[in-house]
Design an enzyme around this catalytic site. Structure first.
Site, PDB file in Angstrom:
ATOM      1  N   CYS A  23       0.837  -1.209   0.000  1.00 23.96           N
ATOM      2  CA  CYS A  23       0.000   0.000   0.000  1.00 23.96           C
ATOM      3  C   CYS A  23       0.869   1.255   0.000  1.00 23.96           C
ATOM      4  O   CYS A  23       1.563   1.532   0.975  1.00 23.96           O
ATOM      5  CB  CYS A  23      -0.903  -0.044   1.231  1.00 23.96           C
ATOM      6  SG  CYS A  23      -1.720   1.504   1.644  1.00 23.96           S
ATOM      7  N   CYS A  57       0.099   3.777   2.758  1.00 23.56           N
ATOM      8  CA  CYS A  57       0.567   3.228   4.048  1.00 23.56           C
ATOM      9  C   CYS A  57       2.057   3.498   4.224  1.00 23.56           C
ATOM     10  O   CYS A  57       2.499   3.930   5.293  1.00 23.56           O
ATOM     11  CB  CYS A  57       0.331   1.718   4.119  1.00 23.56           C
ATOM     12  SG  CYS A  57      -1.386   1.211   4.013  1.00 23.56           S
TER      13      CYS A  57
END
Length: 144
Positions: A69, A72
């Protein structure tokens, strides 16, 4: 008479009692002698997660994330910066949803990053999406 807080060791996950007035001093784990506060987010698996959420008297802020991600990974340094500024009043932890899929499913994590704050074993707040360090600190302090 002082009130003792339960603080879970970031290293061995043992529960320690720390007098509330001495929380700022940090302290070390009675079992493994590691510092109770490192200024870094704590990586948790399912067993350690349950111990931190269920036994800690500190509010626990969880970053549900995954290595693939992009947002993230972008937020990780901000989350670490927030941990440095918010400890020892809060415990910031990370759960890799790729490695802990059952944990992510248990909490209905549908998008990542998702932040969730727990206090007294219960989820009290949730926020999806990446944030910078200042926004993270503001959100966390507004919840508890």
């Amino acid at each position: 008479m002082s009130d003792a807080l339960h603080v879970v060791c970031p290293q061995c996950h043992s529960v320690n009692r720390v007098p509330a007035e001495r929380l700022a001093e940090g302290g070390t784990c009675g079992k493994c002698k590691a510092p109770l506060f490192t200024g870094e987010p704590v990586e948790l698996d399912a067993a350690a997660f349950d111990k931190h959420i269920g036994r800690s008297d500190l509010p626990v802020v969880v970053d549900f994330w995954a290595p693939w991600c992009g947002p993230c990974r972008m937020m990780a340094p901000a989350f670490a910066q927030a941990a440095r500024s918010l400890e020892p009043r809060y415990r910031l932890v990370k759960v890799n949803t790729e490695e802990e899929q059952q944990l992510a499913a248990r909490f209905g994590i549908r998008s990542i990053p998702t932040l969730a704050m727990f206090k007294g074993g219960r989820e009290i707040a949730r926020q999806a999406g990446a944030m910078d360090a200042a926004s993270l600190v503001r959100w966390i302090q507004a919840q508890a």
